[in-house]
Design a protein around this motif. Structure first.
Motif, PDB file in Angstrom:
ATOM      1  N   GLY A 299       0.814  -1.213   0.000  1.00 31.57           N
ATOM      2  CA  GLY A 299       0.000   0.000   0.000  1.00 31.57           C
ATOM      3  C   GLY A 299       0.847   1.264   0.000  1.00 31.57           C
ATOM      4  O   GLY A 299       0.596   2.203  -0.765  1.00 31.57           O
ATOM      5  N   ALA A 300       1.881   1.289   0.863  1.00 31.20           N
ATOM      6  CA  ALA A 300       2.761   2.463   0.921  1.00 31.20           C
ATOM      7  C   ALA A 300       3.490   2.660  -0.401  1.00 31.20           C
ATOM      8  O   ALA A 300       3.676   3.803  -0.854  1.00 31.20           O
ATOM      9  CB  ALA A 300       3.770   2.281   2.057  1.00 31.20           C
ATOM     10  N   THR A 301       3.899   1.571  -1.029  1.00 28.86           N
ATOM     11  CA  THR A 301       4.616   1.669  -2.302  1.00 28.86           C
ATOM     12  C   THR A 301       3.734   2.255  -3.390  1.00 28.86           C
ATOM     13  O   THR A 301       4.167   3.130  -4.157  1.00 28.86           O
ATOM     14  CB  THR A 301       5.130   0.276  -2.722  1.00 28.86           C
ATOM     15  OG1 THR A 301       5.969  -0.245  -1.688  1.00 28.86           O
ATOM     16  CG2 THR A 301       5.920   0.347  -4.009  1.00 28.86           C
ATOM     17  N   ASN A 306       3.005   6.753  -6.816  1.00 23.50           N
ATOM     18  CA  ASN A 306       2.104   7.516  -7.683  1.00 23.50           C
ATOM     19  C   ASN A 306       1.992   8.981  -7.278  1.00 23.50           C
ATOM     20  O   ASN A 306       1.943   9.861  -8.146  1.00 23.50           O
ATOM     21  CB  ASN A 306       0.712   6.868  -7.681  1.00 23.50           C
ATOM     22  CG  ASN A 306       0.641   5.638  -8.559  1.00 23.50           C
ATOM     23  OD1 ASN A 306       0.875   5.701  -9.757  1.00 23.50           O
ATOM     24  ND2 ASN A 306       0.320   4.499  -7.957  1.00 23.50           N
ATOM     25  N   VAL A 307       1.965   9.263  -5.986  1.00 26.86           N
ATOM     26  CA  VAL A 307       1.796  10.652  -5.538  1.00 26.86           C
ATOM     27  C   VAL A 307       3.038  11.488  -5.861  1.00 26.86           C
ATOM     28  O   VAL A 307       2.934  12.607  -6.381  1.00 26.86           O
ATOM     29  CB  VAL A 307       1.475  10.697  -4.031  1.00 26.86           C
ATOM     30  CG1 VAL A 307       1.519  12.140  -3.515  1.00 26.86           C
ATOM     31  CG2 VAL A 307       0.099  10.090  -3.763  1.00 26.86           C
ATOM     32  N   ILE A 308       4.226  10.965  -5.583  1.00 29.37           N
ATOM     33  CA  ILE A 308       5.446  11.747  -5.845  1.00 29.37           C
ATOM     34  C   ILE A 308       5.685  11.890  -7.345  1.00 29.37           C
ATOM     35  O   ILE A 308       6.263  12.890  -7.794  1.00 29.37           O
ATOM     36  CB  ILE A 308       6.658  11.110  -5.144  1.00 29.37           C
ATOM     37  CG1 ILE A 308       6.421  11.051  -3.634  1.00 29.37           C
ATOM     38  CG2 ILE A 308       7.929  11.889  -5.427  1.00 29.37           C
ATOM     39  CD1 ILE A 308       7.565  10.483  -2.834  1.00 29.37           C
ATOM     40  N   ALA A 309       5.238  10.919  -8.146  1.00 29.99           N
ATOM     41  CA  ALA A 309       5.392  11.032  -9.605  1.00 29.99           C
ATOM     42  C   ALA A 309       4.658  12.240 -10.157  1.00 29.99           C
ATOM     43  O   ALA A 309       5.036  12.781 -11.208  1.00 29.99           O
ATOM     44  CB  ALA A 309       4.889   9.757 -10.276  1.00 29.99           C
ATOM     45  N   ALA A 320      10.739   6.460 -12.823  1.00 30.16           N
ATOM     46  CA  ALA A 320      11.275   5.783 -11.641  1.00 30.16           C
ATOM     47  C   ALA A 320      10.185   5.618 -10.589  1.00 30.16           C
ATOM     48  O   ALA A 320      10.001   4.527 -10.024  1.00 30.16           O
ATOM     49  CB  ALA A 320      12.447   6.579 -11.072  1.00 30.16           C
ATOM     50  N   TYR A 321       9.444   6.695 -10.331  1.00 28.45           N
ATOM     51  CA  TYR A 321       8.352   6.599  -9.357  1.00 28.45           C
ATOM     52  C   TYR A 321       7.215   5.736  -9.891  1.00 28.45           C
ATOM     53  O   TYR A 321       6.540   5.039  -9.130  1.00 28.45           O
ATOM     54  CB  TYR A 321       7.862   7.997  -8.984  1.00 28.45           C
ATOM     55  CG  TYR A 321       8.789   8.712  -8.039  1.00 28.45           C
ATOM     56  CD1 TYR A 321       8.897   8.309  -6.707  1.00 28.45           C
ATOM     57  CD2 TYR A 321       9.593   9.759  -8.466  1.00 28.45           C
ATOM     58  CE1 TYR A 321       9.763   8.948  -5.832  1.00 28.45           C
ATOM     59  CE2 TYR A 321      10.461  10.409  -7.598  1.00 28.45           C
ATOM     60  CZ  TYR A 321      10.547   9.995  -6.285  1.00 28.45           C
ATOM     61  OH  TYR A 321      11.408  10.615  -5.416  1.00 28.45           O
ATOM     62  N   SER A 322       7.002   5.766 -11.207  1.00 26.91           N
ATOM     63  CA  SER A 322       6.022   4.868 -11.811  1.00 26.91           C
ATOM     64  C   SER A 322       6.436   3.416 -11.591  1.00 26.91           C
ATOM     65  O   SER A 322       5.606   2.554 -11.272  1.00 26.91           O
ATOM     66  CB  SER A 322       5.906   5.163 -13.311  1.00 26.91           C
ATOM     67  OG  SER A 322       5.212   4.132 -13.983  1.00 26.91           O
TER      68      SER A 322
END
Length: 503
Positions: A299-301, A306-309, A320-322
């Protein structure tokens, strides 16, 4: 071991590994003795031929019996063959990217090194798929990892590449140490490094203190491997490494290396901890007791990735965040521990291989043309190259998980699997919500391509290798989105992973 015994070993089980090892050695010698002014791209084409030969070799083994050699430290089972096909297919496409890679500062001085280091990394990943022993698992992991460190920093005169290699080495060293510490607990409690022997001995554990130590071992092994997967909160190395590494290396890390990471997670966690009793309930395996921990990481991942992307302006950092977010989706399948888990993870990694490598092919072309990797550089791509923009749009739609694409089928399989056994309603809800969030940054790139003016009208020249990757990526993303049964039927009819894995 006597000569007679060596001759009796069924070495044909390692044919794909021998092909890659032999060609890697050949490329090393050719690069050493070739004239310095001779184009090293020929080495890349030889590497592609070797990968193709290895794929044919694996396909020839499909449907055969489980083969164990070298005291069961090397296993050729359905699990190994299924994931070797993924690794080889991904590596072949990355090699096509590599032969077409032309950074502005040049790569001729160390292009030859790239090819045989790349094959060495691939060999390590392939060894991991067939490992039946903690020692061979670790050897394969380190062969992959050390080669990846060098590949990340192979642009020796590029500061971002140097920085990415340094950060990768530091974080990789920490994760390796944590993983080894957990493995040492397993060996100390069982006196064996063979995975099936360990599973057999742990299935009879009744002492509470031993079970407690096994729980600690599980946490350390999983945390160490979470670094390799780029799972939150152990993901901080990924954006800098993805941004600084050469684009083919970034593509390799995002697909092939990630696939290898899930291979070792499945091998260790399911074989070792799937049979070990928990602390609170001797009748419950540790893996079931730790489901909530894996679910939290998943869940955290998904949320963090997605949010930081959303806030990224560099497309390689965004991917990378994706990639972090996609690792979270796959961890949902691992959390469910359903009977269909192997096939769900395998199919998702197959879909991810096509859509991600295709996207990186477009990124490589645009970044070489513009000299940077900013998302703004994609402005007006449709006017400069309509085909390239449409292909990128299709791959982004697949990454977002729209119906009719392989990405949608992959997410659907995992989503349905979340309700097997003990339903994970919260995790399934997070998966849906974060998938919706991902639309924003994927569509942000599409907005630049289709609705923003181009900075110049110069056209793109697509090398042969890039065209191969784009065609395979588009065909795979559409074909397995419309007719996913082609892949799933092949797997279920020819590769009985669940039965072979524990035999």
């Amino acid at each position: 071991m006597s000569l007679e015994t060596l001759q009796q070993i069924n070495w044909s089980a390692m044919t794909p590994e021998f092909i890659i090892l032999g060609v890697s050695t050949l490329l090393t010698l050719l690069d050493l003795f070739m004239p310095k002014n001779m184009d090293r791209k020929i080495l890349g084409w030889i590497g592609i031929a070797a990968i193709f030969a290895a794929i044919v070799s694996v396909l020839g083994m499909v449907g055969g019996p489980v083969t164990s050699i070298l005291e069961n430290s090397f296993r050729l089972d359905s699990f190994a063959m299924a994931f070797k096909l993924l690794l080889l297919a991904g590596a072949g496409l990355v090699m096509f990217l590599a032969v077409s890679y032309e950074p502005k500062e040049g790569l001729e001085e160390y292009r030859g090194e790239f090819y045989y280091l790349f094959l060495s990394a691939l060999l390590g990943a392939m060894i991991m798929t067939s490992s039946g022993d903690l020692i061979t698992l670790f050897i394969g992991l380190e062969l992959l990892t050390v080669s990846s460190y060098i590949l990340a920093g192979i642009r020796k005169y590029h500061l971002e590449s140097n920085e990415s290699a340094m950060k990768y080495v530091i974080n990789g060293g920490i994760s390796t140490a944590i993983t080894l510490f957990g493995m040492s607990y397993i060996y100390g409690l069982t006196g064996s490094t063979n995975l099936l022997d360990i599973a057999g001995r742990l299935s009879t554990v009744t002492d509470g203190q031993q079970a407690y130590l096994l729980t600690l071992a599980f946490l350390m092994v999983f945390v160490g491997l979470a670094f390799k997967l780029g799972a939150a909160p152990f993901h901080m190395w990924a954006p800098d490494v993805y941004q600084g590494a050469p684009t083919p290396v970034t593509a390799f890390l995002s697909v092939v290396s990630k696939t290898a990471g899930f291979v070792i997670v499945l091998r260790i966690l399911l074989t070792v901890f799937g049979s070990a009793a928990s602390v609170g309930n001797p009748q419950m395996p540790i893996l079931l007791e730790m489901q909530d921990y894996i679910a939290f990481i998943a869940g955290a991942t998904m949320i963090i990735g997605n949010v930081i992307a959303l806030k990224q302006s560099n497309i390689k950092r965004m991917f990378a965040y994706s990639s972090i977010a996609h690792a979270g989706y796959i961890l949902v399948a691992l959390t469910s521990l359903s009977s269909n888990m192997f096939y769900s993870i395998w199919f998702y990694l197959l879909a991810y291989l096509f859509m991600n490598l295709g996207a990186f092919a477009v990124i490589q072309v645009v970044s070489e043309k513009t000299g940077s990797t900013k998302i703004a550089d994609f402005a007006g791509l449709y006017r400069r190259s309509p085909v390239l923009a449409v292909v990128m749009g299709l791959l982004l739609v697949s990454l977002a998980g729209f119906p009719g694409t392989a990405g949608f089928i992959g997410k659907l399989n995992i989503f349905i699997g979340a309700f097997y056994g003990t339903p994970h309603y919260v995790l399934a809800s997070i998966m849906i919500a974060t998938t919706v969030v991902s639309y924003y940054y994927y569509f942000g790139v599409m907005t630049q391509m289709f609705f923003r003016p181009a900075s110049d009208d110069s056209k793109f020249n697509l090398p042969f290798g890039i065209n191969v990757v784009l065609i395979v990526a588009v065909v795979g993303s559409v074909l397995f989105g419309v007719m996913p049964n082609i892949a799933l039927d092949f797997m279920q009819n020819n590769l009985d992973i669940l039965a072979d894995f524990f035999s």
